[in-house]
Scaffold this motif. Structure first.
Motif, PDB file in Angstrom:
ATOM      1  N   ARG A 129     -26.464  75.418 -55.311  1.00 42.01           N
ATOM      2  CA  ARG A 129     -27.740  75.253 -54.615  1.00 42.01           C
ATOM      3  C   ARG A 129     -27.598  74.701 -53.208  1.00 42.01           C
ATOM      4  N   ILE A 130     -26.677  73.766 -53.017  1.00 38.35           N
ATOM      5  CA  ILE A 130     -26.637  73.099 -51.712  1.00 38.35           C
ATOM      6  C   ILE A 130     -25.564  73.665 -50.795  1.00 38.35           C
ATOM      7  N   GLY A 131     -24.735  74.574 -51.286  1.00 31.15           N
ATOM      8  CA  GLY A 131     -23.781  75.276 -50.442  1.00 31.15           C
ATOM      9  C   GLY A 131     -22.809  74.364 -49.712  1.00 31.15           C
ATOM     10  N   GLN A 132     -22.714  74.528 -48.390  1.00 31.00           N
ATOM     11  CA  GLN A 132     -21.731  73.798 -47.599  1.00 31.00           C
ATOM     12  C   GLN A 132     -21.940  72.289 -47.618  1.00 31.00           C
ATOM     13  N   LEU A 133     -23.138  71.857 -47.915  1.00 26.98           N
ATOM     14  CA  LEU A 133     -23.384  70.408 -47.992  1.00 26.98           C
ATOM     15  C   LEU A 133     -22.517  69.748 -49.061  1.00 26.98           C
ATOM     16  N   ALA A 134     -22.113  70.523 -50.063  1.00 26.70           N
ATOM     17  CA  ALA A 134     -21.307  69.962 -51.151  1.00 26.70           C
ATOM     18  C   ALA A 134     -19.973  69.417 -50.653  1.00 26.70           C
ATOM     19  N   ASP A 135     -19.481  69.976 -49.556  1.00 29.60           N
ATOM     20  CA  ASP A 135     -18.193  69.541 -49.006  1.00 29.60           C
ATOM     21  C   ASP A 135     -18.342  68.853 -47.657  1.00 29.60           C
ATOM     22  N   SER A 136     -19.539  68.429 -47.333  1.00 32.56           N
ATOM     23  CA  SER A 136     -19.766  67.771 -46.048  1.00 32.56           C
ATOM     24  C   SER A 136     -19.129  66.383 -46.034  1.00 32.56           C
ATOM     25  N   PRO A 137     -18.695  65.908 -44.864  1.00 33.64           N
ATOM     26  CA  PRO A 137     -17.997  64.621 -44.774  1.00 33.64           C
ATOM     27  C   PRO A 137     -18.817  63.446 -45.303  1.00 33.64           C
ATOM     28  N   GLY A 138     -20.133  63.497 -45.138  1.00 33.89           N
ATOM     29  CA  GLY A 138     -20.959  62.361 -45.544  1.00 33.89           C
ATOM     30  C   GLY A 138     -21.292  62.297 -47.012  1.00 33.89           C
ATOM     31  N   LEU A 139     -20.943  63.337 -47.776  1.00 40.33           N
ATOM     32  CA  LEU A 139     -21.351  63.365 -49.177  1.00 40.33           C
ATOM     33  C   LEU A 139     -20.707  62.246 -49.992  1.00 40.33           C
ATOM     34  N   VAL A 140     -19.454  61.927 -49.678  1.00 43.84           N
ATOM     35  CA  VAL A 140     -18.766  60.863 -50.418  1.00 43.84           C
ATOM     36  C   VAL A 140     -19.506  59.543 -50.252  1.00 43.84           C
ATOM     37  N   ARG A 141     -19.905  59.240 -49.021  1.00 47.67           N
ATOM     38  CA  ARG A 141     -20.635  57.995 -48.760  1.00 47.67           C
ATOM     39  C   ARG A 141     -21.973  57.985 -49.491  1.00 47.67           C
ATOM     40  N   VAL A 142     -22.686  59.105 -49.480  1.00 52.77           N
ATOM     41  CA  VAL A 142     -23.969  59.195 -50.180  1.00 52.77           C
ATOM     42  C   VAL A 142     -23.758  59.000 -51.683  1.00 52.77           C
ATOM     43  N   ALA A 143     -22.736  59.642 -52.225  1.00 57.38           N
ATOM     44  CA  ALA A 143     -22.450  59.501 -53.654  1.00 57.38           C
ATOM     45  C   ALA A 143     -22.091  58.061 -53.999  1.00 57.38           C
ATOM     46  N   ASP A 144     -21.342  57.408 -53.123  1.00 55.98           N
ATOM     47  CA  ASP A 144     -20.946  56.021 -53.375  1.00 55.98           C
ATOM     48  C   ASP A 144     -22.149  55.081 -53.357  1.00 55.98           C
ATOM     49  N   LEU A 145     -23.022  55.245 -52.362  1.00 52.02           N
ATOM     50  CA  LEU A 145     -24.214  54.397 -52.283  1.00 52.02           C
ATOM     51  C   LEU A 145     -25.128  54.629 -53.481  1.00 52.02           C
ATOM     52  N   ALA A 146     -25.335  55.907 -53.833  1.00 49.83           N
ATOM     53  CA  ALA A 146     -26.189  56.218 -54.977  1.00 49.83           C
ATOM     54  C   ALA A 146     -25.610  55.643 -56.263  1.00 49.83           C
ATOM     55  N   THR A 147     -24.296  55.704 -56.399  1.00 53.28           N
ATOM     56  CA  THR A 147     -23.659  55.177 -57.615  1.00 53.28           C
ATOM     57  C   THR A 147     -23.767  53.664 -57.677  1.00 53.28           C
ATOM     58  N   ARG A 148     -23.614  52.989 -56.542  1.00 52.70           N
ATOM     59  CA  ARG A 148     -23.785  51.528 -56.539  1.00 52.70           C
ATOM     60  C   ARG A 148     -25.150  51.147 -57.081  1.00 52.70           C
ATOM     61  N   ALA A 149     -26.167  51.853 -56.630  1.00 53.14           N
ATOM     62  CA  ALA A 149     -27.511  51.573 -57.126  1.00 53.14           C
ATOM     63  C   ALA A 149     -27.631  51.945 -58.606  1.00 53.14           C
ATOM     64  N   ALA A 150     -27.082  53.083 -58.960  1.00 49.42           N
ATOM     65  CA  ALA A 150     -27.283  53.628 -60.303  1.00 49.42           C
ATOM     66  C   ALA A 150     -26.658  52.784 -61.399  1.00 49.42           C
ATOM     67  N   VAL A 151     -25.584  52.070 -61.073  1.00 47.72           N
ATOM     68  CA  VAL A 151     -24.915  51.272 -62.117  1.00 47.72           C
ATOM     69  C   VAL A 151     -25.255  49.794 -62.019  1.00 47.72           C
ATOM     70  N   SER A 152     -26.261  49.458 -61.219  1.00 46.64           N
ATOM     71  CA  SER A 152     -26.550  48.038 -60.976  1.00 46.64           C
ATOM     72  C   SER A 152     -27.797  47.524 -61.691  1.00 46.64           C
ATOM     73  N   ALA A 153     -28.623  48.424 -62.199  1.00 45.16           N
ATOM     74  CA  ALA A 153     -29.906  47.995 -62.763  1.00 45.16           C
ATOM     75  C   ALA A 153     -29.720  47.389 -64.152  1.00 45.16           C
ATOM     76  N   PRO A 154     -30.616  46.501 -64.562  1.00 44.59           N
ATOM     77  CA  PRO A 154     -30.550  45.949 -65.920  1.00 44.59           C
ATOM     78  C   PRO A 154     -30.852  47.034 -66.948  1.00 44.59           C
ATOM     79  N   THR A 155     -30.190  46.934 -68.087  1.00 44.64           N
ATOM     80  CA  THR A 155     -30.351  47.954 -69.132  1.00 44.64           C
ATOM     81  C   THR A 155     -31.370  47.559 -70.203  1.00 44.64           C
ATOM     82  N   GLU A 156     -31.793  46.315 -70.233  1.00 44.36           N
ATOM     83  CA  GLU A 156     -32.708  45.869 -71.283  1.00 44.36           C
ATOM     84  C   GLU A 156     -33.966  46.737 -71.312  1.00 44.36           C
ATOM     85  N   GLY A 157     -34.271  47.271 -72.486  1.00 45.04           N
ATOM     86  CA  GLY A 157     -35.455  48.086 -72.669  1.00 45.04           C
ATOM     87  C   GLY A 157     -35.332  49.490 -72.107  1.00 45.04           C
ATOM     88  N   ARG A 158     -34.157  49.847 -71.619  1.00 45.46           N
ATOM     89  CA  ARG A 158     -33.938  51.168 -70.996  1.00 45.46           C
ATOM     90  C   ARG A 158     -32.922  51.930 -71.851  1.00 45.46           C
TER      91      ARG A 158
END
Length: 274
Positions: free
Chosen positions: A102-131
């Motif tokens: 779907r995203i074509g060349q964006l998949a290999d763009s230089p900034g994707l690693v940084r975006v993935a890293d920031l998103a992952t930091r947020a994604a693994v930081s939230a409390p799990t209680e009740g989720r």
């Protein structure tokens, strides 16, 4: 730090088209190759896999908004064709392939690693209680490949928000099918035309709408009353509030950077999705 509700909601808008590539034809074909009978077998196998061999009653409760009996048509049947472990791997591979397509060349763009890293930091930081579903996903290994990691992070953030949305619905006394009616109305659609519930027997759907009408949420014409619209807006606002802790780990600059980095990816994924 705590961020504005507007930015938290913007994150929802951006992660949704990225996470939901998992429901696309590319990922579906991967499940059909395992012997699934149809799209919904693959849907339930992939999405419920982090819960392990949970019985249909548990999956129904966690997913919240499926009509009675719908989950049981697929769970546990799918576990005779695959295992939760295999379904998790198939879902990740299929979803990553779909996102790349779907995203074509964006998949290999230089900034994707940084975006993935920031998103992952947020994604693994939230409390799990009740989720429950979020907690199941948190127990999985985070993929190393950047695009797979971005999809995984988006899925974590989506299900974290979804678990909170279910809590907001419960707090307002809104059942799963009722939630779909309210969503249809918020989108300006007639309930009998809304894709997620249009297949229900007319009498069953009419009974749900009648129940909402009796509570003063739906008017005689089948649209929102003022109270209904206010209730829907309160639920969405509470959902955003409950989703906010996932982003506390990021400072204001990092969240702005993440939003800016996700925008072209989400736009590319959404344009194909539409």
């Amino acid at each position: 730090m705590r961020h504005s509700q507007a930015k938290v909601h913007r994150m929802f808008e951006l992660i949704e088209p990225i996470a939901t590539v998992t429901f696309s034809e590319v990922a579906n074909e991967a499940f059909l190759a395992l012997g699934m009978r149809n799209y919904w077998d693959g849907y339930f196998a992939g999405r419920a896999a982090p819960l392990g061999l949970a019985p249909p009653e548990v999956v129904h409760a966690v997913f919240y908004n499926f009509a009675d009996g719908e989950v049981a048509r697929h769970i546990p049947w799918v576990w005779g064709k695959t295992t939760p472990r295999e379904a998790i791997a198939v879902r990740e591979r299929g979803s990553t392939a779909a996102l790349r397509q779907r995203i074509g060349q964006l998949a290999d763009s230089p900034g994707l690693v940084r975006v993935a890293d920031l998103a992952t930091r947020a994604a693994v930081s939230a409390p799990t209680e009740g989720r429950v579903l979020y907690a199941g996903l948190r127990a999985l290994d985070v993929p190393e490949e950047p695009l797979a990691r971005l999809w995984h992070a988006a899925t974590l953030l989506r299900e974290h928000r979804g678990d909170g949305h279910n809590a907001a619905l419960v707090a307002h006394g809104i059942g799963g099918t009722e939630a779909h009616v309210l969503l249809a109305l918020s989108l300006g659609m007639r309930t009998e035309k809304f894709g997620r519930i249009h297949h229900l027997p007319k009498a069953q759907l009419a009974a749900v709408v009648d129940g909402l009408r009796a509570r003063g949420l739906v008017n005689a014409a089948g649209g929102f009353t003022d109270t209904g619209r206010e209730t829907s807006e309160r639920i969405e606002a509470l959902t955003d509030e409950l989703a906010a802790p996932a982003y506390d780990v990021l400072d204001a600059h990092e969240l702005d950077e993440l939003i800016a980095g996700l925008e072209p990816v989400a736009a590319a994924a959404q344009s194909v999705h539409d």
